[in-house]
Design an enzyme around this catalytic site. Sequence first.
Site, PDB file in Angstrom:
ATOM      1  N   HIS A   1      -2.517  39.025  -0.488  1.00 30.74           N
ATOM      2  CA  HIS A   1      -3.829  38.820  -1.106  1.00 30.74           C
ATOM      3  C   HIS A   1      -4.472  37.510  -0.670  1.00 30.74           C
ATOM      4  CE1 HIS A   1      -2.134  42.049  -3.520  1.00 30.74           C
ATOM      5  NE2 HIS A   1      -3.377  42.388  -3.766  1.00 30.74           N
TER       6      HIS A   1
ATOM      7  N   HIS B   1       5.140  49.033  -1.210  1.00 31.03           N
ATOM      8  CA  HIS B   1       5.354  49.573  -2.550  1.00 31.03           C
ATOM      9  C   HIS B   1       6.720  50.236  -2.704  1.00 31.03           C
ATOM     10  CE1 HIS B   1       0.701  49.793  -2.622  1.00 31.03           C
ATOM     11  NE2 HIS B   1       1.124  48.666  -3.169  1.00 31.03           N
TER      12      HIS B   1
ATOM     13  N   TYR C   1       1.624  45.374   5.502  1.00 35.81           N
ATOM     14  CA  TYR C   1       2.199  44.693   4.336  1.00 35.81           C
ATOM     15  C   TYR C   1       2.146  45.521   3.049  1.00 35.81           C
ATOM     16  CZ  TYR C   1       2.233  40.452   7.185  1.00 35.81           C
ATOM     17  OH  TYR C   1       2.489  39.519   8.159  1.00 35.81           O
TER      18      TYR C   1
END
Length: 1079
Positions: A202, A377, A374
């Site tokens: 992020h 999960h 990236y």
Amino acid sequence: MSEKQTGSANGGLGKTLAQLEQVVSASLRPLPSQTGDGTYVTEQVKTGILKDLSHVDLGDLKTLVDVSKSALTGEALDDRKYIMERVIQLSAGLPSTSQIGKELTNTFLTTLWNDLEHPPISYLGRDAMYRRADGSGNNVLWPHIGAAGTPYARSVQPKTVQSPNLPDPETLFDCLLARKEYKEHPNKISSVLFYIASIIIHDLFETDRKDPAISLTSSYLDLSPLYGNNQQEQDLIRTFKDGKLKPDCFSTKRVLGFPPDVGVVLIMFNRFHNYVVEKLAMINEGGRFTKPQESDTAAYAKYDNDLFQTGRLVTCGLYVNIILKDYVRTILNINRTDSIWSLDPRSEMKDGLLGRAAAQATGNQVAAEFNLVYRWHSCISQRDQKWTEDMYQELFPGQDPSKISLQDFLRGLGRWEAKLPGEPRERPFAGLQRKADGSYDDNDLVKIFEESVEDCAGAFGALHVPTVFRSIEALGIQQARSWNLATLNEFRKYFNLAPYKTFEEINSDPYVADQLKRLYDHPDRVEIYPGIIVEDAKESMAPGSGLCTNFTISRAILSDAVALVRGDRFHTVDFTPKHLTNWAYNEIQPQDSVDQTHVFYKLVLRAFPNHFRGDSIYAHFPLVVPSENKKILTKLGTADKYSWDRPNYTPPPQFINSHSACMSILSDQETFKVTWGSKIEFLMRHNNQPYGRDFMLSGDRTPNAMSRQMMGKALYRDKWETEVKRFYENITLKLLHRYSYKLAGVNQVDVVRDIANLAQVHFCASVFSLPLKTESNPRGIFTESELYQIMAVVFTSIFYDADIGKSFELNQAARAVTQQLGQLTLANVELIAKTGFIANLVNSLHRHDVLSEYGVHMIQRLLDSGMPAPEIVWTHVLPTAGGMVANQAQLFSQSLDYYLSEEGSVHLPEINRLAKEDTTEADDLLLRYFMEGARIRSSVALPRVVAQPTVVEDNGQKITLKQGQHIICNLVSASMDPVTFPEPDKVKLDRDMNLYAHFGFGPHQCLGLGLCKTALTTMLKVIGRLDNLRRAPGGQGKLKKLSGPGGIAMYMTPDQTAFFPFPTTMKIQWDGDLPEVKE
């Protein structure tokens, strides 16, 4: 005709003949017929190597060898050997037609050109000094590169023709991704690693929903989730006061949709930033952060911004060090080895025969392909899966996450985000409540972090994404398609990886391979996403493969890490002490001797200083679960260095400040116990024997009192005072002669480093027969400076281990040097015990005529008690020596510092007069001057632990103390207590000598009290005798010290890279010559 004339004549003749030869040659040429203008066509003649060699001598060949060696090895050239000039001589000496000469000249020109950057990559000026809020300006010449709000780059050219009718994204999820059964990560990596990964993701990627080609965050590792993507967001997170961030806040809203553990890590970085700016302002290196009046709005705004921006650079520096030294090392499984190697893109490189050095500080633009790389999960733990499912129930009550349509999912996310307040402090977080100062309770945050460390993450691979992420993954597949990216095989070819020829090569699971075949028909048509996350995962390999991710991802993330760091100006060419300050640059640096260079503990211990022990495994290696770390470190033989206890809150100690209360506590051995026993035992434990427990300061038992009695008898012999006085007068004067010098005719010496510290080293070595290397004892082991550092580290580890962030490093270093010194001392003591002949020989090596009762004789007296040599050394000699050197040195330096100050210097003429009198009366007054100076500059604090509940009256207040509570007798404030010392700021020579507190009080009062007073007064006498004694000009003439908790002084190392409990440097000047040393 003279020889010179003959040579001249011959030279002239040669020149004439050459000219005649040219004339004849010209006359024989044919008419020019090859050009239209009647000129001859000339060809440049190049001489061959044989002709060139006739102009080369052995010296020239040596020059070529030296230059070639430097080019091959990268070894620096020694310019004092005039290699550049020799290259010029060689080039100039070759014929103008020499091809070798031309190549040599061109190489020289290329070298000179390459010495400088073209164009430059680092610039002066405030505009280039700090990171901009949106990431622009990282590359000064191309400022838009990597800025927030710019398009993603494309790394790979998409050439494969793909069907417009690709498989349905939700079908892809159900066939290839949906978790069937949970598998733990094979290397027991904790969820903390993936929280760091979430922050990195992020930090680099935030796709604009209105225009998916645009990333709303910068392309740099600049902690934008904490600091914001642009100036407006950054302003919301700042207090605009003293460079600080709003407490326990972070900028991004997106992280609130993750398990709270991610937010806790961001809060830890927030706290680290605020810790850093506090220290930057306190140190104020070179006056860089001098605080103006807040009423001067412009000046204060600059002050606040300089602190904030520098603090951000430092915090981002730690962030990147955590990525490279903890995160990447764990990814590569190097954490399972004792190697300190790391893949650090900041490595200094030079062009060599094997190729050009990788460019740096070029800027960076993240590529859309890496937005997909990236998406991890599959590694979500069962704990975090449950948290996410609970959150979905809040967003979509009563609905099955796997059945929610993409439109409903997007609308639900939009409603959730719209409800979040713009003000970071008002956003809900993990159900926690803020305190009055805006921070969260440490207990709550630590509990979340502790559980994160213990939570084992999931494994990479197909069929392992929790079904609650069905909508998110389907959106990711749609987004990837909207970018028109290359296929999985094209992406692999870009990294020079073999393309897949069969579906079984992509994934060896027959079911997954068959599903891929039905969905895509041919391996070349498999999309990059979800292709890269359904590949087989790598097996564990130590070192090499620790993350055990899918094959293509494991290669791509390393390339991306290098690009992100090496392309960032602030992590490369501008990552310097000049930009960060000396202290801050050192604060975030990895240490080879600590955790194989891991640095995560620096973040944890600064964020939660009262919850973690300095050696907590939860702080030092949080990226692997503790149970697995136990196996790793046991195999490496280092498990016993760490505490395996869970974090637990330890309240800060209660300060006791009045003289009366401190003296009462220090005298009460039943109610208040000393706390140093475990420290002493840790340092002195040898060959699994628990030495040190019976040392006088290790406890309050009878054996501890007997230790004090035994060492007291050994130190205080007949004529001890005369011998000590003569020794210190002699050694102080000797050191002055040895280390003083003249600057422009003015006498100068570093009175702390070279006189105060070393005088104590010489005394300690003489008293305890320690292996000090000197001119008279060249076979000694340690130099004066080395032995001081050893003793200072030992003393600090036992008595001044107050900085939790440095505690582990300090204690490990102290133990290492203690063991080394102890073994050498033990060998010496055992020699004395075995033979008188060798004892006399050893005595001659260590003898100082003045101290006839000490050295070998004192060791022999201790041996006569019948105590074994190891017990004498490890339990009595080493701890006594360790408690002596640094303490005595600091007391003298502090006292002298006062008398060199503006307020204290009025006493120097009288001190000078008394020092020259050399009478008992004068010496008594000098003692009082010393004691007063030491009192006023005292930095002593003595800890105790409460053995039974009690009430203490301190400055008129009743303080209730609980059993087990830690307290600090603050002798700084006690020494300035106006009740005991009227007019405490003034020097008064008639004070009661029994009231001084800086040597302690009661049964554990400094054993060397009498010795210290005599020794340090004698040193004051020698220094005070110097005429016109004064500080050296500028900062060099002052002790660099800051006020710590309770007003206790914190000193700094000479380069101001670190705090130190004792004075380290202070230069003085004086007039006239030094007295001669009396042998």
